[in-house]
Design a protein around this motif. Structure first.
Motif, PDB file in Angstrom:
ATOM      1  N   TYR A  20     -47.838 -21.074  63.856  1.00 27.65           N
ATOM      2  CA  TYR A  20     -46.454 -20.433  63.329  1.00 27.65           C
ATOM      3  C   TYR A  20     -47.275 -18.531  62.616  1.00 27.65           C
ATOM      4  O   TYR A  20     -47.500 -19.154  61.534  1.00 27.65           O
ATOM      5  CB  TYR A  20     -45.724 -21.027  63.298  1.00 27.65           C
ATOM      6  N   TYR A  25     -45.718 -15.127  60.878  1.00 24.87           N
ATOM      7  CA  TYR A  25     -44.850 -15.019  59.944  1.00 24.87           C
ATOM      8  C   TYR A  25     -45.478 -13.111  59.593  1.00 24.87           C
ATOM      9  O   TYR A  25     -46.668 -13.026  59.198  1.00 24.87           O
ATOM     10  CB  TYR A  25     -44.234 -15.028  59.208  1.00 24.87           C
ATOM     11  N   ASP A  45     -44.441  -9.247  58.725  1.00 24.99           N
ATOM     12  CA  ASP A  45     -43.462  -7.619  58.527  1.00 24.99           C
ATOM     13  C   ASP A  45     -44.145  -6.976  58.679  1.00 24.99           C
ATOM     14  O   ASP A  45     -44.952  -6.822  58.177  1.00 24.99           O
ATOM     15  CB  ASP A  45     -42.770  -8.128  57.136  1.00 24.99           C
ATOM     16  N   GLU A  53     -41.605 -10.562  64.306  1.00 28.03           N
ATOM     17  CA  GLU A  53     -41.456 -10.721  63.369  1.00 28.03           C
ATOM     18  C   GLU A  53     -41.962 -12.828  63.216  1.00 28.03           C
ATOM     19  O   GLU A  53     -43.244 -13.016  62.636  1.00 28.03           O
ATOM     20  CB  GLU A  53     -40.295 -11.167  63.019  1.00 28.03           C
ATOM     21  N   ASN A  54     -41.312 -12.862  64.799  1.00 26.71           N
ATOM     22  CA  ASN A  54     -42.001 -14.219  64.230  1.00 26.71           C
ATOM     23  C   ASN A  54     -42.770 -14.999  65.859  1.00 26.71           C
ATOM     24  O   ASN A  54     -42.077 -14.275  67.428  1.00 26.71           O
ATOM     25  CB  ASN A  54     -40.722 -15.430  64.129  1.00 26.71           C
TER      26      ASN A  54
END
Length: 883
Positions: A764, A766, A768, A786-787
């Motif tokens: 996973y 993430y 920004d 973003e994800n």
């Protein structure tokens, strides 16, 4: 315009010096000897024999575990058994990596919150020249993954933090593709395979195949490897799309209360079909005359032929005579409207292009000599590429009841009219279209109006490089080695644009009713979209039409001329120097280094028919440090910090301005753009709880300067204005390095293999990631989600290996035909199964995008539908035999 005096590196002299002084003693040493001599660097790295999914994961994890930088790897299970059909498909399984799809297959990669063109792709540690077949896009530095077959790649390493010894140019990360060498394989190794491929959008099955042969003598001093693969697939995409930027094409009517109509110029129902053929060839000779000397000579050729036809049925609001029943959203965008007919307010536009190709050649000579306490190595090579789209036909067919036989028919001095060009539409989801009177499936209701103007391009890219490195093994308590090197790199990129004026070719079609040129009707287009979509219409017989058009070319009736305003070149001479030292202690290891690179850049082009040339020079100091702490036998904590740079797109560097003197404005490129620069840091932990199991977490930050934005500023431009006193007030729109950006991210990875043959891999990410414009406004970085999440579940035993993989990413900003778009989140399922039918015979079945997911996008200004893209599913049945 001011021109900086040009200072060129004499690359031929430097290359000759490097070759004369070092090449005679350079070698690629046999791997066993090199590991013995460099054991301090590798920290007793395990040697893993790669067989099957589990062993592939162990080898990849082994690379990550013992690397002195933040590295992820993908390793081929065996010869010809890369985990995915496409290198880009495999890269999306790595944390921090997302991919860009334009026509189904992956074309570029995004690493850690940066755009695809800000990642580097190397082949055996060296740059590869790259062009593109797509004529409408910008000229970027992105290596097109469509060009490279996975058959020839043995491993892929993704460097997320740099080392001084790795070539510069990556803001996000560096992907290094490794190919096989004959002395690493068993003598008389032979692999052959055959394949059938099929895409779900078009009912055609295509054949492909590959072979690899490797031989070495009994003393294992000399070896030769040859390989070749051909892959064919009839595929493409179906798109419900907007054409042109969004604007107000009908003003509000205060008398009737009718709102203004704001939307795209046209709505299209597109059916793109390509007959893709990808070939890859490798010839490698390896010579190790002694235990500590050797040479490798590699030649690679990659080629993609992509002849295609793009059918598009257009309902053109921008050509209508007015609008009714308008419903606008809160942003002023028109969600629903009825367009009243006008001439050519409905256009069927088939584009036939048969000369579509890109290819790359790589010739590389490398060598290394290893002494008792040092090693000397060097590389001399060249890579060339050319690509583009040449010739073609782009015709307009309009309702047969429209007045006039062609656009601008002189028989109608007051313009031309239409009775059957009306339609209604809904832009709140996948485009819905209702034709007022026309039957789109009846070819007799259409006639030829013109052979439309279009532009084709020819791109060429040439890279020459020479590199020399020396490494000393040290006996100190802290520093284990010191390494230094020099590299000269010359890059020449050019793009020649060609256009054809429709005034030269309109009105020349005999029997111009479409019924004389049609071979049937498209049906069941856009199968993943529901509602009143335009999923059926009469289509052109492209073979019949191309025979007709090519005859016009041969007869000299279709003339192409240079489009000087879009023709340009960028030449770069680069000198890089670096020093790097590896260090280690009882519980830690790592490297620290500094890379210096000087770039001399010459941009050439045209404006108003006049040639322009600008030369600039810039340099970068790029320090880096990577450190790994062995907290225990199974736990590693990593930290890294570095400065990196990435050069801007070629298209943005085009010199010269197009001046609108009466308006006091101008626009063009900018050869003075600075490279992107960033300071970055990384902190992570890795826990290896079995030999094939891993949990890791990593946080990273990047602060980016010199972000390029297209902005307007007042400049002095000679000739811009009605009189000389106005020249210093010219409003100039061009790309400028006047923005900045910030990236903060987190990566999590978990993989485990069970004793019963099952296992899983997951990660996973993430991110920004945003850029700040000169006016202070912030934007998401194009291509960055973003994800994102990737997961694979696999099972294998002595007879089968099976895997199902899932990939998901949240929404991201992309680039549409004329403006930025917001893409909805996207998911994809892939699966494969391999049956080990005999000891050396494998039968495999692979499916890509099994559920035929679509990409749905919206305009960022008015929140109206932009595109609904359907790539279809792809299936591959293959058999391979290893002797």
């Amino acid at each position: 315009m001011k021109t900086t005096p040009k200072r060129r590196f004499k690359i031929n002299r430097v290359a000759a010096l490097v070759t004369t002084s070092l090449l005679a003693s350079m070698a690629i040493t046999p791997s066993v000897y090199a590991q013995q001599q460099l054991a301090q660097d590798d920290q007793q790295m395990e040697t893993i024999e790669v067989r099957g999914i589990r062993r592939s994961l162990e080898a990849s994890m082994n690379t990550k575990r013992f690397a002195n930088a933040v590295v992820d790897a993908i390793t081929s299970e065996d010869i010809g058994k890369f985990p995915d059909k496409n290198i880009g498909d495999a890269l999306q399984r790595i944390s921090g990596v997302t991919v860009d799809r334009q026509y189904g297959e992956v074309s570029g990669v995004t690493i850690r919150g940066t755009a695809p063109e800000q990642s580097r792709v190397l082949l055996n540690g060296q740059s590869v020249a790259s062009t593109s077949w797509y004529d409408l896009g910008p000229a970027t530095r992105t290596f097109n993954m469509e060009l490279l077959s996975a058959e020839q790649v043995s491993a892929v390493e993704v460097y997320k933090t740099p080392k001084a010894s790795i070539e510069e140019g990556a803001l996000g990360g560096t992907v290094d593709l490794t190919t096989r060498q004959p002395l690493d394989l068993d003598t008389n190794t032979l692999m052959v395979s055959a394949e059938l491929a099929r895409g779900s959008l078009y009912d055609e099955t295509d054949a492909g195949g590959a072979f690899l042969a490797s031989w070495k003598d009994e003393q294992e001093r000399f070896g030769i490897l040859a390989s070749y693969s051909i892959e064919q697939l009839t595929s493409g995409r179906h798109v419900l799309e907007s054409i042109g930027s969004y604007y107000e094409y009908f003003a509000a009517d205060p008398d009737t209360g009718q709102e203004s109509t704001v939307g795209a110029w046209a709505i299209g129902s597109q059916a793109f079909r390509a007959e893709r053929e990808r070939t890859s060839a490798q010839l490698t000779a390896q010579f190790a005359p002694t235990d500590n000397t050797g040479f490798v000579l590699d030649y690679f050729r990659f080629e993609l032929d992509n002849p295609h036809v793009n059918h598009n049925f257009l309902t053109v609001g921008g050509r209508g005579s007015g609008s009714e029943n308008v419903q606008n959203n809160a942003l002023g965008g028109t969600e629903q409207a009825t367009i009243t007919p006008a001439y050519a307010s409905i256009i069927y536009n088939p584009v036939v292009r048969n000369a579509v190709n890109m290819k790359a050649d790589v010739l590389n000579l490398s060598g290394k000599y290893i002494g008792d306490t040092y090693e000397v190595s060097a590389v001399l090579g060249q890579s060339t590429s050319d690509g583009g789209t040449q010739f073609g036909a782009s015709s307009w067919w309009i309702p047969a009841t429209d007045e006039g036989d062609k656009i601008g028919d002189p028989a109608f001095e007051n313009g031309q009219n239409s009775t059957d060009g009306g339609f209604s539409y809904d832009a709140t989801g996948p485009y819905q279209v209702w034709l007022s009177s026309l039957d789109a499936t009846d070819a007799s209701q259409f006639k030829h109006a013109q052979e439309a103007n279009f532009q084709t391009t020819v791109q060429e890219h040439d890279i020459r490089y020479a590199q020399a490195d020396i490494k000393w093994l040290l006996s100190g308590d802290l520093f284990t080695s010191i390494e230094a090197g020099v590299k000269v790199n010359s890059s020449e990129f050019s793009r020649v644009a060609i256009h054809r004026n429709p005034a030269d070719v309109i009105g020349f079609v005999p029997n111009g009713n479409l019924s004389n040129w049609s071979d049937g009707v498209f049906t069941d287009l856009h199968s993943q979209s529901s509602g009143h979509i335009l999923d059926s219409y009469a289509k052109l017989d492209e073979d019949q039409w191309w025979d007709f058009i090519s005859g016009k070319y041969e007869a000299g009736e279709l003339i192409e001329t240079s489009a000087l305003g879009d023709t340009f070149g960028v030449d770069e001479d680069m000198l890089a120097l670096y020093v790097q030292s590896d260090f280690s202690g009882e519980y830690f290891r790592g490297n620290v280094g500094l890379r210096y690179v000087d770039t001399e850049q010459t941009s050439s082009g045209y404006a108003d028919g006049q040639a322009f040339k600008e030369t600039v020079d810039y340099d970068n100091w790029l320090p880096s440090i990577n450190i790994a702490f062995d907290v225990s036998d199974d736990v590693i904590v990593r930290a890294a910090a570095s400065s990196v740079m990435s050069r801007v797109n070629y298209s943005d560097l085009k010199p010269g301005l197009a001046i609108q003197e009466n308006f006091g404005s101008a626009n063009g490129g900018n050869p003075y753009l600075k490279p992107y620069e960033a300071d970055q840091a990384d902190l992570g932990v890795e826990y290896y709880f079995t030999e094939a199991s891993l949990f890791s977490a990593a946080a990273f930050v990047k602060q980016i300067d010199n972000v390029v934005f297209l902005t307007e500023e007042v400049e002095f431009v000679d000739g811009c204005g009605a009189q000389p006193s106005e020249y210093d007030s010219c409003r100039v729109t061009r790309p400028r390095s006047n923005g900045d950006g910030d990236v903060t991210g987190l990566e999590l990875q978990l993989q485990h293999t069970f004793a019963n043959g099952f296992g899983f891999v997951s990660n996973y990410t993430y991110v920004d990631s945003e850029t700040t414009r000169p006016d202070g406004a912030t934007e998401m970085v194009p291509g960055v989600s973003e994800n994102s999440f990737n997961g694979s579940l696999f099972y294998e035993n002595d007879h089968i290996s099976a895997r199902i993989a899932y990939n998901w990413r949240s929404e991201w900003i992309g680039v549409g035909a004329a403006q930025a778009v917001r893409n909805d989140d996207y998911q994809q399922w892939d699966a494969s199964i391999v049956w080990h039918a005999m000891e050396n015979l494998d039968i495999s079945l692979e499916g890509v995008n099994l559920t035929n997911e679509v990409i749905q996008s919206y305009d960022t200004n008015y929140d109206l539908t932009q595109n609904t893209i359907e790539f279809g599913s792809r299936y591959y049945l293959s058999a391979s035999y290893k002797f």
